[in-house]
Write a protein that holds these residues in place. Structure first.
Motif: not given
Ligand SMILES: [Zn+2]
Ligand SMILES: [Zn+2]
Ligand SMILES: [Zn+2]
Ligand SMILES: [Zn+2]
Length: 752
Positions: A489-493, A534-536, A545-552
């Motif tokens: 799965n994806h995470s921005c970090s 922009e990332r989202q 919709e990214c809900r990774c820790q970095a995004c939150l």
């Molecule tokens: Zn993210």
């Protein structure tokens, strides 16, 4: 729209054109005359790809290329090309010259007996041919006697044998393979739930740098590269350009870098590193793809990957899974009727069949079944997109049917022989039932690719390559399916990094991962580079919709550190600028305002200027490049914040130019400034930082700045081994530099 497609296809040329061959060979001769042997090799390769196999012309291309390879010192490859020229019917009267080159190669390689044998053949040949009064014959004879004396010279005083170089005991990495996920380490386990889908979790504590997955792509297709913009231009009928693209630089099957490519027998597009790759590719897929070349280039790489996927899988396997999916759809409909919720019905499905994509033993293998089970998200694509994909797939299948490729597509792979070779009416516009099955699977793959395509990237060398310091940038080389890598799965970090070698991916932990934690891959841009909004936006193509820790964190805190770092400053007073569409100076006394559009235009212009400066450097105009870069720097300072990534890039380029000139101290000074900015954006242990440190180590090494070099090598090694492993070439190079520095005699150290 068929006519329109045909017109488009005409611009992508994949056929063999003798006139193009002539053009490329003459261009090659011109470069050869100017001693640009690397360029000559590439142009002779282009020429060879346009000649018919077995023709005297193609043999001339190989012979010419062997001469250029000889000058490059690539003796082994030169010998291969000479053999190739001979096997394609090289004209007899020209043979002595080529054989002399062969002897010279053998001599350089230390194979004295073979060299002497070859010379004997030449001698025989020359005497057999009789009268030798022409000047060419005279030079041949002169060369012959020179070589003979060289051989006897070498025989009398044999060179000390070079010590075997490969005795460096490479530390073997700890690796225990997972029993149920192919290619994965035993520290991972496959989990499934409705919320997160399939995902991988650490089942023991993982250390940074630890190898987690080695996976060979199920299928990969080389991206044509930057030159493909040319396809969009209306080019007049008889122009060819000498621009080099990825399609000329890498093997179309294994992605190995090409020196002397082997052209496809049928088209001018596909090129391979060896006859073996050419033969295997032909058997597996290219016999079908070859006549479709222009269409595939026009429809794009996703369609091409989809076609190659079904060709690799074979008709029997494709039809088995397509039928299975039809059964499953029925199940799904029933389930949906009951629950009205697709996620719950998914649950029902796993109840009966285990984790999707696994075989009956519960193993997840890198197989067609796994590829087939990647999510196509059919319900989430917009109807227009789906319609377009369907048109493309149908166009490919129709073309296959027209070209009489159907039998090859179906027979070649189907396990049960003789799958009714009944002749169908050629005029029929309808696809055969078998091709309909192939088309259905291909459509599924095209849709899957939007979320599951993995780019194979490499660090490509920039610039002339003659400088002591190599600057590299990541380049997209191919698009591929990696069914195991796709489980992440994806995470921005993310907590891993992926690197590629040929068509194989290696995944390593980029930080400690405690047991129980999920493994995350970053599909999009890293959080350091792009703001959360922009990332989202970019990630929306993956339908989540990214809900990774970095995004939150970023969404909550609103303190947008990225945008602060990558912001603009006031062109008049250098204070920071604020606002969205129109930005105003934060200094009340100034109150200047500028549109964002204008500022973005300026940074675009700046990037173009920097590119031009690098081109100047490539043309050995270093002084002009410096002037241009210093102008860029002035310009950048007037509207970008001091920590803007582009400010770092200018410094990096300046370092490169100074390094080319051998001005190591200046180079180091600029690179250190670039490193500060890179560190602030990407963090001290990022792969970007690793590459910058590597460059700095090279510069300090070349400048004999021993103690700084040693400490930089140390830092670079720490960072890079996490991403590329202890056996990577970069780490080996760092080791060599270190050894060399430590062995330097004292007198050299004192001199500096
Ligand atoms: Zn993210
Ligand atoms: Zn190859
Ligand atoms: Zn071909
Ligand atoms: Zn101002």
């Amino acid at each position: 729209e068929e006519a329109a497609l045909q017109r488009l296809c005409r611009r992508a040329r994949t056929g063999k054109e003798p006139a193009a061959a002539r053009f490329y060979r003459e261009e090659g001769n011109r470069r050869f005359g100017r001693c640009c042997y690397g360029a000559a090799v590439r142009l002779y390769s282009q020429a060879a790809s346009h000649e018919l196999p077995g023709s005297p012309e193609v043999s001339l291309c190989f012979a010419n290329r062997s001469a250029a390879l000889f000058h490059l010192g690539s003796f082994e490859v030169c010998l291969e090309d000479i053999a190739r020229a001979q096997s394609h019917g090289y004209p007899d009267r020209l043979l002595p010259k080529v054989l002399l080159r062969k002897a010279e190669c053998l001599l350089c390689l230390g194979r004295l007996q073979d060299a002497a044998d070859t010379l004997a053949t030449v001698e025989n040949k020359i005497t057999m041919d009789g009268v030798m009064t022409s000047p060419t014959h005279q030079t041949l004879l002169k060369k012959l006697s020179q070589l003979k004396s060289k051989i006897s010279e070498k025989e009398s005083c044999p060179e000390p044998k070079q010590e075997a170089h490969g005795d460096t005991q490479r530390e073997s990495e700890i690796w225990e393979e997972n029993g149920s996920i192919s290619g994965a380490s035993s520290s991972l386990s496959l989990k499934f739930n409705t919320e997160r889908g399939r995902h991988l979790v650490a089942c023991q504590d993982i250390l940074p740098g630890q190898n987690l997955l080695k996976e060979e792509a199920f299928v990969s297709v080389l991206c044509p590269g930057e030159g493909d913009s040319l396809l969009l231009q209306d080019s007049s009928e008889n122009t060819w350009d000498t621009q080099v693209t990825n399609a000329d630089l890498y093997c179309h099957r294994c992605l190995k870098e090409l020196l002397a490519s082997v052209p496809c027998r049928g088209c001018s597009y596909a090129k391979y590193c060896s006859q073996n790759c050419a033969d295997v590719a032909w058997e597996q897929y290219h016999r079908t793809e070859c006549p479709l070349g222009a269409l595939l280039l026009t429809l794009g790489v996703f369609c091409h990957v989809a076609l190659r996927t079904v060709l690799m899988a074979g008709f029997a396997e494709v039809s088995r899974l397509v039928e299975w999916s039809h059964d499953d759809d029925k199940d799904l409909c029933n389930a949906e009727a009951r629950h009205k919720h697709p996620s719950e019905s998914l649950d029902a499905r796993t109840g009966t069949k285990g984790i999707p994509g696994c075989n009956d033993n519960g193993q997840y293998l890198s197989s067609y079944q796994a590829v087939f089970n990647l999510l196509p998200h059919a319900e989430k694509h917009c109807p227009e997109h789906k319609f377009l994909c369907m048109l493309s797939v149908v166009a490919i299948c129709k073309k296959m049917q027209e070209a009489g490729l159907e039998a090859a597509v179906l027979n070649q792979k189907s396990s049960e022989k003789g799958s009714d070779p009944k002749l169908r009416e050629k005029t029929s516009d309808e696809l055969s039932p078998e091709l309909k099955i192939m088309a259905e699977a291909m459509l599924r793959h095209v849709l899957q690719l939007q979320c599951n395509a993995q780019a194979i990237t490499i660090m490509q060398e920039l610039g002339s390559g003659e400088g002591a310091v190599v600057s590299k940038k990541p380049v997209r080389l191919a698009t591929a399916f990696f069914p195991v890598l796709s489980l992440l799965n994806h995470s921005c970090s993310p907590n891993i990094s992926v690197s590629f070698s040929g068509t194989a991916a290696t995944v390593r932990a980029s930080q400690p991962i405690p047991s129980g934690q999920e493994i995350f891959h970053c599909y999009g841009p890293h959080r350091c580079r792009v703001r959360v909004a922009e990332r989202q936006q970019l990630l929306s193509q993956y339908f989540f919709e990214c809900r990774c820790q970095a995004c939150l964190d970023e969404l909550e805190s609103d303190d947008n550190s990225v945008s602060v770092r990558n912001s603009f400053c006031c062109p008049s007073c250098q204070a920071s600028m604020q606002g969205e569409d129109v930005l105003s100076c934060s200094n009340e006394a100034c109150a200047l305002s500028v549109s964002r559009e204008r500022l973005l235009w300026r940074s675009g212009h700046l990037q173009q200027q920097m590119k031009k400066a690098l081109e100047l450097l490539r043309d050995s105009k270093a002084d002009e490049a410096i002037k241009m870069l210093l102008k860029c720097q002035m310009d950048a300072k007037s509207f970008l914040s001091p920590e803007h990534l582009l400010m770092g890039e200018v410094e990096d380029h300046l370092a490169q130019v100074y390094a080319t000139l051998g001005k190591w101290q200046e180079a180091a000074r600029h690179l250190e400034r670039s490193i500060q900015i890179v560190e602030r954006h990407h963090g001290p242990s990022s792969v970007e930082m690793g590459h910058e440190l590597f460059k700095l180590a090279q510069i300090l090494f070349n400048g004999f700045a021993v103690s700084e070099a040693l400490s930089t090598i140390q830092r670079a090694e720490e960072v890079l081994s996490v991403y590329h492993g202890p056996q990577s070439t970069q780490i080996q190079e760092l080791h060599e530099m270190k050894t060399c520095l430590l062995e330097l005699p004292r007198n050299i150290l004192q001199r500096t």
